[in-house]
Design an enzyme around this catalytic site. Structure first.
Site, PDB file in Angstrom:
ATOM      1  N   HIS A 101     -10.018 -22.903  24.022  1.00 25.47           N
ATOM      2  CA  HIS A 101     -10.822 -22.941  25.254  1.00 25.47           C
ATOM      3  C   HIS A 101     -10.447 -21.697  26.056  1.00 25.47           C
ATOM      4  CE1 HIS A 101     -10.208 -27.309  24.452  1.00 25.47           C
ATOM      5  NE2 HIS A 101     -11.381 -27.502  25.016  1.00 25.47           N
ATOM      6  N   ASP A 104      -7.242 -22.225  27.948  1.00 24.09           N
ATOM      7  CA  ASP A 104      -5.981 -22.380  27.189  1.00 24.09           C
ATOM      8  C   ASP A 104      -5.284 -21.045  27.072  1.00 24.09           C
ATOM      9  OD1 ASP A 104      -7.109 -24.840  26.364  1.00 24.09           O
ATOM     10  OD2 ASP A 104      -7.726 -24.017  24.424  1.00 24.09           O
ATOM     11  N   HIS A 271     -12.895 -39.352  17.521  1.00 27.87           N
ATOM     12  CA  HIS A 271     -14.065 -39.671  18.343  1.00 27.87           C
ATOM     13  C   HIS A 271     -14.997 -40.618  17.593  1.00 27.87           C
ATOM     14  CE1 HIS A 271     -13.582 -35.618  20.712  1.00 27.87           C
ATOM     15  NE2 HIS A 271     -12.522 -36.392  20.767  1.00 27.87           N
ATOM     16  N   ASP A 307      -7.928 -41.856  22.751  1.00 26.69           N
ATOM     17  CA  ASP A 307      -7.999 -40.693  21.869  1.00 26.69           C
ATOM     18  C   ASP A 307      -6.587 -40.142  21.640  1.00 26.69           C
ATOM     19  OD1 ASP A 307      -9.226 -38.644  20.519  1.00 26.69           O
ATOM     20  OD2 ASP A 307      -9.829 -37.540  22.316  1.00 26.69           O
TER      21      ASP A 307
HETATM   22  C1  XLS Z   1     -11.372 -33.766  23.569  1.00 26.65           C
HETATM   23  C2  XLS Z   1     -12.038 -32.839  22.667  1.00 26.65           C
HETATM   24  C3  XLS Z   1     -11.840 -31.369  22.981  1.00 26.65           C
HETATM   25  C4  XLS Z   1     -12.860 -30.532  22.288  1.00 26.65           C
HETATM   26  C5  XLS Z   1     -12.998 -29.141  22.796  1.00 26.65           C
HETATM   27  O1  XLS Z   1     -11.290 -34.968  23.330  1.00 26.65           O
HETATM   28  O2  XLS Z   1     -11.624 -33.152  21.368  1.00 26.65           O
HETATM   29  O3  XLS Z   1     -10.544 -30.977  22.682  1.00 26.65           O
HETATM   30  O4  XLS Z   1     -12.605 -30.476  20.917  1.00 26.65           O
HETATM   31  O5  XLS Z   1     -13.290 -29.121  24.152  1.00 26.65           O
HETATM   32 CA    CA Z   2      -9.844 -35.924  20.624  1.00 28.78          CA
HETATM   33 CA    CA Z   3     -12.104 -32.160  19.505  1.00 28.33          CA
END
Ligand code: XLS
Ligand code: CA
Ligand code: CA
Length: 436
Positions: A101, A104, A271, A307
């Site tokens: 990102h 980051d 996810h 998550d």
């Molecule tokens: C968060 C997401 C994030 C995306 C990128 O749950 O996985 O890390 O992959 O923004």
């Molecule tokens: Ca994730």
């Molecule tokens: Ca991700």
């Protein structure tokens, strides 16, 4: 350049007999499987946010880890050292891709102009490290969820001022991804959703999100960026409901707004399970629609409902995933990105190596097992057999639209009770087990 991971040499393939924890037992980059090297099949990538910046914090506690490359008092110096450490890590691990990102790699400064200037500086460094090492950007993205300004979303924010700020950030993130020759760009809508419908106009927000994505497509074309755009589905967390809920709802959204030719999906294992599907289901849904772009390789925990972003270790899962990825022709611009983080108690730098080695070996076993299953045709053959009727007269007359309901009524009246046949689930599960 200072060494940031001292005492750890390049990780080598030593084969299944090795007892050296800092070696690959199954991932052998140059080994050819189904006509392609393992490296080219997998296109492994390290994610910057967890691997370089994650420090073990959770919602009940502060950081448990510290990294020497973070401690410089000047934030730009710390960002430079972290980037240098990242490329040392990628090289020692032997991966060819990384993902990031914007925030980051370079923190926000006082103004957007200053933030962009700092980002350009760090991107210059990343660019030269890429050139020196041959390591490439799999995808870049914009962080539109940490800063409080985005508490009600970026593209879906009720305020057009915040939409505009998010648009500026996306534009810049696409530019720097292009500058780094990124093979893709991801949109993950962490806060593009709602916590209550009492304060949310869902249709208005969907229209806004589509507008943002259309503008991004226009911009991409205007600067000649040929990287693949992806949407990354996730059903909830941080919001109660996210609009990019799962592959099927993303697909419907893309179709509704005429974006289906400009996007694929970046499918994350954890996810998928949060949305009540399996990872395999999501891959299969996307693959069958030409939307299987890239994968965020991780796993959740069956007993924890959020998550957890754990490193993938389940060989059943990696085998099923590779079966589908191979079936749909493998990755083009995408790859297997470890969007996974160390457990809070895995505090050492060495643990970063163990985690990635485990994930790479788990996928290497999945690839080899899936390849063998495909070569032997043991599952595909059963599927063809099960649907064989659809190649016959009746099946063809239905599927090509020649038969009407009246025709089928006449057929059923004449033919009587149709035969049923076993789905053979247990037998198929046994066959799979024989290969794992
Ligand atoms: C968060 C997401 C994030 C995306 C990128 O749950 O996985 O890390 O992959 O923004
Ligand atoms: Ca994730
Ligand atoms: Ca991700």
């Amino acid at each position: 350049m200072a060494e940031h991971f001292p005492g750890i040499a390049k990780i080598e393939y030593e084969g299944p007999g090795s007892k050296n924890p800092l070696s690959f037992k199954h991932y052998n980059a140059d080994e050819v499987v189904l006509g392609k090297t393992m490296e080219d099949h997998m296109r492994f990538s390290v994610c910057y946010w967890h691997t370089m910046q994650g420090l073990g914090q959770d919602m009940f506690g502060v950081n448990t880890m510290s990294r020497s490359f973070h401690i410089a008092s000047d934030p730009i110096r710390a960002a430079e050292q972290t980037m240098e450490a990242a490329f040392e890590f990628f090289q020692k691990l032997g991966v060819k891709y990384w993902c990031f990102h914007d925030r980051d790699i370079s923190p926000e400064a006082g103004s957007l102009a200053d933030t962009n200037r700092n980002l350009d500086h760090i991107v210059d460094l990343a660019d030269s490290l890429q050139n020196d090492t041959g390591i490439k950007t799999l995808w870049g993205t914009a962080c539109l969820f940490v800063n409080p300004r985005y508490m009600a979303g970026a593209a879906t924010n009720p305020s057009p001022e915040i939409f505009a700020y998010g648009a500026a950030q996306i534009k810049k993130a696409i530019e720097v991804t292009h500058r780094l020759n990124g093979e893709g760009y991801v949109f993950w809508g962490g806060r593009e959703g709602y916590d209550t419908l009492l304060n949310t106009d869902m249709k208005q927000e969907a229209d806004q999100l589509a507008r943002m994505l259309h503008m991004a497509v226009d911009f991409k074309k205007s600067i000649g960026f040929e990287g693949q755009f992806y949407i990354e589905p996730k059903p909830q967390e941080p919001t109660k409901h996210q609009y990019d809920y799962d592959c099927q709802s993303c697909h419907a959204f893309l179709l509704e707004y005429g974006l289906e030719n400009d996007f694929q999906l970046n499918i994350e294992a954890n996810h998928a399970t949060l949305s009540g599907h399996t990872f395999h289901h999501e891959l299969e849904y996307a693959g069958a629609r030409g939307l299987l772009g890239s994968v965020d390789a991780n796993r959740g925990d069956y007993l924890i409902g959020w998550d957890t972003d754990q490193f993938p270790t389940d060989i059943y899962d990696t085998t099923m995933a590779m079966l589908t990825i191979l079936k749909y022709g493998g990755f083009k611009a995408g790859g297997l990105n470890f969007d996974a983080k160390l457990r809070r108690q895995s505090t050492d730098l060495e643990d970063l190596f163990h985690a990635h080695i485990g994930g790479m070996d788990a996928f290497a076993r999945g690839l080899k097992t899936a390849a063998k299953i495909m070569e032997d045709g043991v599952l595909e053959g059963k599927l063809t057999e099960r649907y064989a009727g659809w190649s016959g007269d009746l099946g063809q007359s239905i599927i090509t639209g020649r038969a009407s309901l009246e025709d089928l009524e006449a057929h059923a009246l004449e033919s009587g009770e149709p035969e049923k046949s076993s789905g053979r689930q247990e037998m198929l599960e046994n066959i799979l087990n024989e290969y794992i």
